[in-house]
Design a protein around this motif. Structure first.
Motif, PDB file in Angstrom:
ATOM      1  N   GLY A  84      36.538  -2.606  71.174  1.00  0.00           N
ATOM      2  CA  GLY A  84      35.324  -1.794  71.239  1.00  0.00           C
ATOM      3  C   GLY A  84      34.057  -2.564  71.521  1.00  0.00           C
ATOM      4  N   ALA A  85      34.113  -3.875  71.601  1.00  0.00           N
ATOM      5  CA  ALA A  85      32.907  -4.659  71.850  1.00  0.00           C
ATOM      6  C   ALA A  85      32.417  -4.447  73.270  1.00  0.00           C
ATOM      7  CB  ALA A  85      33.200  -6.139  71.616  1.00  0.00           C
ATOM      8  N   GLY A  86      31.166  -4.048  73.401  1.00  0.00           N
ATOM      9  CA  GLY A  86      30.543  -3.894  74.709  1.00  0.00           C
ATOM     10  C   GLY A  86      31.079  -2.740  75.534  1.00  0.00           C
ATOM     11  N   GLN A  87      31.710  -1.752  74.910  1.00  0.00           N
ATOM     12  CA  GLN A  87      32.251  -0.619  75.654  1.00  0.00           C
ATOM     13  C   GLN A  87      31.113   0.294  76.109  1.00  0.00           C
ATOM     14  OE1 GLN A  87      35.484   0.118  76.354  1.00  0.00           O
ATOM     15  NE2 GLN A  87      36.498  -1.464  75.179  1.00  0.00           N
ATOM     16  N   ASP A  88      31.059   0.592  77.383  1.00  0.00           N
ATOM     17  CA  ASP A  88      30.082   1.541  77.913  1.00  0.00           C
ATOM     18  C   ASP A  88      30.659   2.939  77.809  1.00  0.00           C
ATOM     19  OD1 ASP A  88      29.338  -0.775  80.560  1.00  0.00           O
ATOM     20  OD2 ASP A  88      28.351  -0.542  78.624  1.00  0.00           O
TER      21      ASP A  88
ATOM     22  N   ARG B 277      41.661  -3.710  76.758  1.00  0.00           N
ATOM     23  CA  ARG B 277      42.528  -3.297  75.652  1.00  0.00           C
ATOM     24  C   ARG B 277      42.459  -4.220  74.444  1.00  0.00           C
ATOM     25  NH1 ARG B 277      45.289  -5.478  79.716  1.00  0.00           N
ATOM     26  NH2 ARG B 277      46.876  -7.066  79.333  1.00  0.00           N
ATOM     27  N   HIS B 278      41.993  -5.442  74.617  1.00  0.00           N
ATOM     28  CA  HIS B 278      41.921  -6.387  73.504  1.00  0.00           C
ATOM     29  C   HIS B 278      40.496  -6.587  72.996  1.00  0.00           C
ATOM     30  CE1 HIS B 278      46.093  -7.275  74.138  1.00  0.00           C
ATOM     31  NE2 HIS B 278      45.872  -7.666  75.378  1.00  0.00           N
ATOM     32  N   ASP B 279      39.528  -5.860  73.549  1.00  0.00           N
ATOM     33  CA  ASP B 279      38.120  -6.056  73.179  1.00  0.00           C
ATOM     34  C   ASP B 279      37.739  -5.431  71.841  1.00  0.00           C
ATOM     35  OD1 ASP B 279      37.732  -7.492  75.434  1.00  0.00           O
ATOM     36  OD2 ASP B 279      36.577  -5.971  76.494  1.00  0.00           O
TER      37      ASP B 279
ATOM     38  N   ALA C  39      42.024   1.858  84.483  1.00  0.00           N
ATOM     39  CA  ALA C  39      42.079   0.406  84.685  1.00  0.00           C
ATOM     40  C   ALA C  39      41.114  -0.297  83.741  1.00  0.00           C
ATOM     41  CB  ALA C  39      41.758   0.069  86.140  1.00  0.00           C
ATOM     42  N   GLN C  40      39.949   0.297  83.521  1.00  0.00           N
ATOM     43  CA  GLN C  40      39.010  -0.312  82.576  1.00  0.00           C
ATOM     44  C   GLN C  40      39.595  -0.315  81.171  1.00  0.00           C
ATOM     45  OE1 GLN C  40      34.741   0.603  82.575  1.00  0.00           O
ATOM     46  NE2 GLN C  40      34.926   0.946  80.371  1.00  0.00           N
ATOM     47  N   TYR C  41      40.225   0.787  80.779  1.00  0.00           N
ATOM     48  CA  TYR C  41      40.868   0.832  79.465  1.00  0.00           C
ATOM     49  C   TYR C  41      41.933  -0.261  79.355  1.00  0.00           C
ATOM     50  CZ  TYR C  41      38.758   5.488  78.749  1.00  0.00           C
ATOM     51  OH  TYR C  41      37.894   6.542  78.593  1.00  0.00           O
ATOM     52  N   PHE C  42      42.707  -0.439  80.422  1.00  0.00           N
ATOM     53  CA  PHE C  42      43.745  -1.473  80.431  1.00  0.00           C
ATOM     54  C   PHE C  42      43.140  -2.871  80.306  1.00  0.00           C
ATOM     55  CE2 PHE C  42      46.292  -4.533  82.878  1.00  0.00           C
ATOM     56  CZ  PHE C  42      47.489  -4.467  82.181  1.00  0.00           C
ATOM     57  N   GLU C  43      42.095  -3.123  81.092  1.00  0.00           N
ATOM     58  CA  GLU C  43      41.491  -4.454  81.114  1.00  0.00           C
ATOM     59  C   GLU C  43      40.783  -4.799  79.808  1.00  0.00           C
ATOM     60  OE1 GLU C  43      39.099  -4.144  84.609  1.00  0.00           O
ATOM     61  OE2 GLU C  43      40.853  -4.230  85.939  1.00  0.00           O
TER      62      GLU C  43
END
Length: 197
Positions: free
Chosen positions: A170-174, A166-168, A160-164
């Protein structure tokens, strides 16, 4: 050492409807299923990330482990658990000749660190310049309902996090969300001595 996944998780084994419900996606639209390829990708990515953290296969599939040397002459740990079946153990020399030595070995099942062990004496010697190929099946089961509840929930949360996001781009990915890390913590295998005796 090289571990290769021989078979992949079948698309039918993935909980697409459950994941769609988890995301609270709409239903009854004419394009229902248009996102299924992307959703399947998020589920597969989450499964791979969690398996990498806990050194366990979630859904059962076949693997082949290729070694040029035994860890020691008596036993060989397998890098993924839980191992349900040992298919074969074969010695392969530099010319490609194969010798089946499965009867000289036995599987010692363990949820944390399964291993191959010599039946009597030591493990068969690997030919100079050759390898041993260990073929086995690992995983909690073939169906999603056979997974422990905490691991199934961890996959849903991470996918679900990957889905939510998906347009970032890579910015701020933990590395791993706290909730997911908490769910998988008890399944992690602590390794010491770098795998050596």
């Amino acid at each position: 050492m090289m571990l290769k996944e021989v078979t992949v998780v079948a698309a039918a084994a993935l909980p697409m409807a459950t994941f769609r419900d988890h995301l609270q996606l709409g239903s009854g639209f004419s394009d229902l299923g248009a996102e299924d390829a992307a959703l399947e990708g998020y589920l597969r990515a989450a499964i791979a990330a969690i398996e990498g953290r806990i050194a366990k296969a979630l859904l059962t599939r076949d693997f082949v482990l290729t070694l040029s040397d035994w860890r020691d002459g008596i036993s060989q740990p397998l890098p993924v658990a839980p191992v349900g079946a040992l298919h074969s153990v074969q010695l392969v020399d530099t010319e490609g000749a194969v010798v089946e030595v499965s009867t000289a070995c036995r599987l010692v099942p363990d949820m944390g660190r399964p291993r191959l062990e010599a039946v009597a004496g030591g493990l068969p010697p690997i030919p100079r310049g050759g390898v041993v190929e260990i073929r086995f099946a690992a995983g909690f089961g073939a169906g999603w309902n056979e997974l422990p509840a905490d691991l199934a929930q961890a996959v849903m949360l991470l996918a679900a996090q990957y889905f939510e996001r998906r347009h970032d781009a890579g910015a701020g990915q933990d590395a791993m969300p706290f909730g997911v890390a908490s769910l998988i913590e008890r399944w992690r295998t602590v390794r010491v001595l770098g795998g050596r005796a």
